[in-house]
Enzyme design. Structure first.
Site, PDB file in Angstrom:
ATOM      1  N   LYS A 152      15.314  42.665  29.093  1.00 12.23           N
ATOM      2  CA  LYS A 152      14.588  43.210  30.263  1.00 12.23           C
ATOM      3  C   LYS A 152      13.160  42.590  30.480  1.00 12.23           C
ATOM      4  CE  LYS A 152      12.538  47.428  32.369  1.00 12.23           C
ATOM      5  NZ  LYS A 152      12.460  49.040  32.317  1.00 12.23           N
ATOM      6  N   HIS A 298      56.980  26.769  36.415  1.00  8.00           N
ATOM      7  CA  HIS A 298      56.242  27.523  37.337  1.00  8.00           C
ATOM      8  C   HIS A 298      56.551  29.063  37.236  1.00  8.00           C
ATOM      9  CE1 HIS A 298      55.600  24.050  39.473  1.00  8.00           C
ATOM     10  NE2 HIS A 298      56.817  23.754  39.795  1.00  8.00           N
TER      11      HIS A 298
END
Length: 540
Positions: A152, A298
């Site tokens: 922070k 595929h």
């Protein structure tokens, strides 16, 4: 709840922050000695805790015990060490504000410029099979508080949560301090680190409470948690995504045992599409206990086959049968085997253009032969491969979650004979193989099989009759005497009639259509055996 409000005009710019005081508390001691020696050499005061302080002192580096800072001894078997204003005020003070500087001076607290923390080994403790009480002791409290406070306040403090960043800190010492961009980047890593840690803890508690779904009981009620936390770490940046203009990366989940954790032994870098097809291939091959090979193109199978476990070089036999299903489509495909690749299989694969070959292992002579193909990617799966109990799929704005499709709830012992005579054992075995294999085929799925191998596959069509035509066309003369599996019911008799006209001898399908009677009548008229499973296997 909103935080305190400050006038932005009060802030002053702080880019480079010299490192004069560091707090270090780490479970992973990798690189610690080298780091503290560099800090000490730069005149940095080091404050530390417990075993970290002991390690630092043992190498002759001066260290201040955190209890000297807090005026309070470490207590409750180490559960309370750094949870004190003397520590957290020194981390959270925003030194761009004169008021914060004055308050620190009044309190007699000195600020920290660097905090180095990594957390208790929670995941490792869970993975070791430790008892719940032992796992709970590895839930870090003070560590995440230190990390979050430092992150922070990145405007003033550099927070390091990984030994991989120690070299950056050593470089910063030589440069006179940490830059703002570096501290901001470290803060982002730190918040990701605590988020991942908390997700692991939350997931463990969910398992303990039975909130995570176990798909084994057939009558289990869904127990999806109210909040789904998903975290993963970037393993590598890929060259591109599905297409060359798309960017892509691979992320791995802690504790995973799938294609993402596979080890690449040889060949070009894996692509996005390679991973997609590889996952589909592994899914298909590992659906079977018998030696099995799946060839994927595929994301759809162009061949799946089994071999008898007692057969000579079973995996080579399975591969030969899988390849024979559709040799044209197998060109440029991805292969997965659920047994180690042998020389006999390798001798066949080397003459077929293949993108990826995935297996639990490679025999030495097989690997030597295949590694002569410079573009062939060879991967080994991690031990204990298994699909997750819950599968996720991203959609716009969220995720879908479902329990995985478990085949063994729907084996032939639960089937109903709907038409024709009961099948003999060999035909039943082929029907069961086809039924299991078809769930690896994109819907609408039709799979023809004979002798434990697919001979024709129809997939991804928007109506079932077209899938039947496609499967029959690909099978050609091999359709005669084969069996067929459909992943969902036939809405009309036309699809089944296409299979029957091609010479299919038996069909397995879920049943449940309002026109089941028409489909059954078509099978009865042709003398074709048909079983209903009572459960579909859609794969979208």
């Amino acid at each position: 709840m909103s935080g305190p409000q400050h006038d932005p005009s009060l802030y002053t710019h702080r880019d480079t922050v010299p490192i004069s005081r560091a707090l270090i508390s780490v479970s992973d001691k990798t690189g610690l000695v080298e780091l503290v020696q560099a800090l000490a050499g730069a005149g940095v005061e080091i404050v530390s805790t417990g075993s970290t302080a002991k390690t630092i002192a043992e190498v002759g580096v001066a260290v201040t015990e955190v209890s000297s800072v807090t005026g309070f001894p470490e207590s409750l078997d180490g559960r309370v060490k750094t949870l004190h204003p003397g520590v957290h005020a020194g981390i959270l003070a925003d030194l761009r504000l004169e008021s914060h500087k004055h308050q620190l001076a009044e309190l007699g607290i000195r600020p920290f410029d660097l905090v180095v923390v990594n957390l208790y080994p929670f995941r490792e403790t869970v993975a070791s099979g430790a008892a719940p009480d032992a796992v709970i002791e590895q839930i870090d409290i003070g560590g995440p508080a230190l990390v979050r406070a430092s992150a922070k306040n990145f405007a003033n403090v550099a927070i390091v949560v990984s030994p991989d960043r120690y070299d950056d800190i050593v470089a910063a010492l030589a440069a006179g301090g940490t830059g703002l961009a570096v501290r901001r980047g470290l803060a982002a890593e730190a918040f990701a680190h605590t988020a991942s840690y908390d997700t692991a803890v939350a997931g463990w508690f969910a398992e303990q409470l039975g909130a995570e779904i176990d798909p084994a009981p057939a009558d289990a009620e869904p127990g999806f948690p109210d909040v789904l936390s998903v975290t993963a770490e970037k393993a590598q940046t890929l060259r591109y995504g599905e297409n060359s203009h798309q960017q892509a990366a691979l992320y791995t989940r802690a504790g995973g045992h799938g294609i993402a954790q596979a080890i690449q032994l040889h060949g070009k870098e894996m692509s996005y599409n390679n991973f997609v097809d590889g996952d589909a291939a592994v899914r298909a091959a590992y659906d079977f206990a018998e030696p099995a090979v799946a060839i994927i193109k595929h994301a759809n199978p162009c061949g799946i086959a089994l071999a008898d476990s007692d057969a000579p070089d079973a995996i080579a036999s399975a591969h030969a049968k899988a390849h024979a299903c559709d040799p044209v489509s197998a060109y440029g495909g991805v292969i997965a085997a659920n047994r180690p690749v042998t020389l006999a299989m390798a001798e066949t694969v080397k003459d077929i253009f293949t993108e990826v070959l995935i297996a639990p292992a490679f025999d030495a002579d097989a690997f030597e032969l295949l590694s002569t193909k410079k573009n062939l990617r060879l991967l080994t799966l991690p031990e204990g491969y298994g699909r997750e109990g819950v599968e996720l799929r991203q959609i716009s704005g969220g995720f879908l979650a479902q329990t995985r499709d478990v085949f063994d709830r729907f084996d032939r012992s639960t089937w109903t004979l709907a038409a024709g005579e009961p099948a003999d054992e060999a035909t039943l075995a082929d029907l069961e193989f086809a039924w299991k294999a078809c769930r690896s085929v994109k819907s609408n799925a039709i799979l023809l099989a004979k002798g434990g191998a697919s001979v024709g596959v129809g997939m991804g069509q928007v109506n079932r009759v077209d899938s039947c035509h496609l499967a029959v066309t690909r099978a050609g003369d091999r359709a005669a005497g084969s069996v067929a599996a459909s992943d969902a019911f036939f809405p009309f008799a036309d699809g089944a009639e296409v299979l029957i006209e091609a010479g299919v001898s038996a069909i397995v399908q879920p049943g449940g259509s309002v026109r089941d009677a028409d489909v059954i009548a078509a099978a009865e008229k042709a003398g074709v055996t048909m079983y209903f499973t009572g459960e579909r296997h859609f794969f979208h």
